[in-house]
Design a protein around this motif. Structure first.
Motif, PDB file in Angstrom:
ATOM      1  N   GLY A   1       0.746  -1.378   0.072  1.00 47.52           N
ATOM      2  CA  GLY A   1       0.048  -0.064   0.030  1.00 47.52           C
ATOM      3  C   GLY A   1       0.777   1.197   0.006  1.00 47.52           C
ATOM      4  N   ILE A   2       2.096   1.137   0.895  1.00 46.35           N
ATOM      5  CA  ILE A   2       2.916   2.288   0.935  1.00 46.35           C
ATOM      6  C   ILE A   2       3.420   2.598  -0.578  1.00 46.35           C
ATOM      7  CG2 ILE A   2       4.910   3.275   2.070  1.00 46.35           C
ATOM      8  CD1 ILE A   2       4.099   1.884   4.480  1.00 46.35           C
TER       9      ILE A   2
ATOM     10  N   GLN B   1       5.364   1.698   8.442  1.00 37.88           N
ATOM     11  CA  GLN B   1       4.125   0.899   8.379  1.00 37.88           C
ATOM     12  C   GLN B   1       2.870   1.550   9.411  1.00 37.88           C
ATOM     13  OE1 GLN B   1       6.816  -0.475   9.128  1.00 37.88           O
ATOM     14  NE2 GLN B   1       6.513  -2.437  10.592  1.00 37.88           N
ATOM     15  N   VAL B   2       3.619   1.872  10.658  1.00 38.72           N
ATOM     16  CA  VAL B   2       2.766   2.013  11.799  1.00 38.72           C
ATOM     17  C   VAL B   2       2.471   3.653  11.405  1.00 38.72           C
ATOM     18  CG1 VAL B   2       2.455   2.443  14.105  1.00 38.72           C
ATOM     19  CG2 VAL B   2       3.711   0.512  13.294  1.00 38.72           C
TER      20      VAL B   2
ATOM     21  N   ALA C   1      -4.784  -1.972   5.208  1.00 35.89           N
ATOM     22  CA  ALA C   1      -4.318  -3.378   5.456  1.00 35.89           C
ATOM     23  C   ALA C   1      -2.995  -3.761   4.599  1.00 35.89           C
ATOM     24  CB  ALA C   1      -5.266  -4.546   5.215  1.00 35.89           C
ATOM     25  N   MET C   2      -2.786  -3.170   3.194  1.00 26.93           N
ATOM     26  CA  MET C   2      -1.865  -3.492   2.381  1.00 26.93           C
ATOM     27  C   MET C   2      -0.479  -2.552   2.763  1.00 26.93           C
ATOM     28  SD  MET C   2      -3.697  -3.947  -1.185  1.00 26.93           S
ATOM     29  CE  MET C   2      -2.460  -3.672  -2.192  1.00 26.93           C
ATOM     30  N   SER C   3      -0.890  -1.694   3.661  1.00 27.55           N
ATOM     31  CA  SER C   3       0.025  -0.797   4.344  1.00 27.55           C
ATOM     32  C   SER C   3       0.783  -1.218   5.631  1.00 27.55           C
ATOM     33  CB  SER C   3      -0.327   0.757   4.467  1.00 27.55           C
ATOM     34  OG  SER C   3      -0.845   1.242   3.036  1.00 27.55           O
TER      35      SER C   3
ATOM     36  N   PHE D   1      -2.825  -2.856  11.235  1.00 26.40           N
ATOM     37  CA  PHE D   1      -4.024  -2.127  11.084  1.00 26.40           C
ATOM     38  C   PHE D   1      -5.272  -2.694  10.487  1.00 26.40           C
ATOM     39  CE2 PHE D   1      -1.620   2.459  11.632  1.00 26.40           C
ATOM     40  CZ  PHE D   1      -1.164   1.787  12.855  1.00 26.40           C
ATOM     41  N   GLY D   2      -4.887  -3.637   9.367  1.00 21.16           N
ATOM     42  CA  GLY D   2      -5.905  -4.295   8.710  1.00 21.16           C
ATOM     43  C   GLY D   2      -6.860  -5.088   9.834  1.00 21.16           C
TER      44      GLY D   2
END
Length: 302
Positions: A23-24, A92-93, A129-131, A135-136
């Motif tokens: 995602g990022i 990612q966080v 979720a992809m990042s 979190f997903g």
């Protein structure tokens, strides 16, 4: 394949041993068009994570309250809360901008029952979720809480179309995420990678006063609570404004009960499987909700 990263050779699917950050990477594509320097790209996304988080929280708060000033405060707090600086080494966080956008699309779907909102909800959920896979998992718990709380207060759940579109949103998210989930399931099964309850941290009340020592505003005051990644202090402004928001009468009907429920349930889950509290010399333990979710909700067991 995509998950055959250049690490842990000759182990296949090595990327599934960590976050894949797709995602990022998607958000970084415009930067990649100008440079192939990984340091430049990383730093650009690091700075962008704060801007994106703040802007997304602003849009959500503006939609829910109608207040530009309140939305600006929400954006600043969400982007620059002290606890985020304890995660400065985890891009990612920090990349949490799709969390507010997911809630925004969920509110819009419940209110207006449009196909567009269902598609955007599934897309925003999937991109978050992809990042960050954590979190997903968190969103998969949070979205039903907000959907139920807001939908009940606004009679949205009484419409069959809303339920059908919610299923559509879930299907869109699942379709996007499935190719990224299967490698993790494969690694999980092959190596039996599970975090048992003894390996999962249980929070204490002191963790919510935790601030990293290098924080300019609170670091010198709350140095005793520098708990590394368990430094979860949200900031005084966040606490006071959250209390004001609970009492605010101008918020859209259904907003407060939905997000108060999310706050309370989220805090209970955040405490982990064996939280301990000491108040006036008396000790309290809990963690039943986390342990129940651990047994049946995918992701909480690793």
């Amino acid at each position: 394949g995509y998950f055959d990263a250049g690490i842990m050779y000759p182990f296949p699917g090595a990327l599934a041993m960590s976050e894949h950050l797709t995602g990022i990477a998607i958000l970084a594509l415009p930067v990649r068009l100008f440079t192939a320097n990984p340091v430049v790209i990383y730093n650009a996304m690091y700075l962008f994570s704060f801007c994106f988080a703040g802007a997304a929280a602003f849009v959500l708060a503006r939609r829910l309250t109608g207040s530009t000033a309140g939305a600006f405060a929400a954006g600043m707090i969400f982007a620059f809360a002290p606890y985020r600086f304890g995660q400065a080494g985890h891009l990612q966080v920090l990349s949490s901008g799709f969390v507010p956008l997911t809630f925004l699309c969920l509110i819009e779907l419940t209110d207006k029952a449009r196909v567009r909102d269902a598609l955007l909800l599934g897309l925003c959920f999937a991109l978050q979720a992809m990042s960050n896979m954590y979190f997903g998992v968190f969103l998969a718990i949070a979205c039903p809480i907000v959907f139920a709380g807001y939908g009940i207060a606004n009679a949205g759940l009484a419409r069959a179309r809303v339920w059908l579109l919610a299923v559509l949103a879930a299907a869109v998210a699942a379709a996007i995420l499935w190719p990224f989930i299967t490698p993790y399931l494969d690694v999980h099964e092959r190596f039996g990678l599970v975090r048992n309850l003894d390996q999962i941290a249980s929070l204490k009340l002191s963790h919510f006063l935790g601030v990293r020592h290098y924080h300019r505003l609170y670091g010198g005051v709350l140095t005793a609570f520098d708990l590394n990644e368990r430094a979860l202090f949200p900031g005084i402004a966040a606490i006071l404004l959250a209390l004001a928001g609970v009492l605010y009468r101008g918020a859209e009907r259904g907003t407060r009960p939905a997000f108060i429920a999310l706050l309370v349930i989220g805090l209970v889950i955040d405490m982990g499987p064996r939280p301990q509290f000491e108040i006036a010399g008396m000790s309290f333990t809990g963690g039943g909700l986390y342990r129940a979710l651990y047994d049946w909700f995918p992701g909480l067991s690793g």
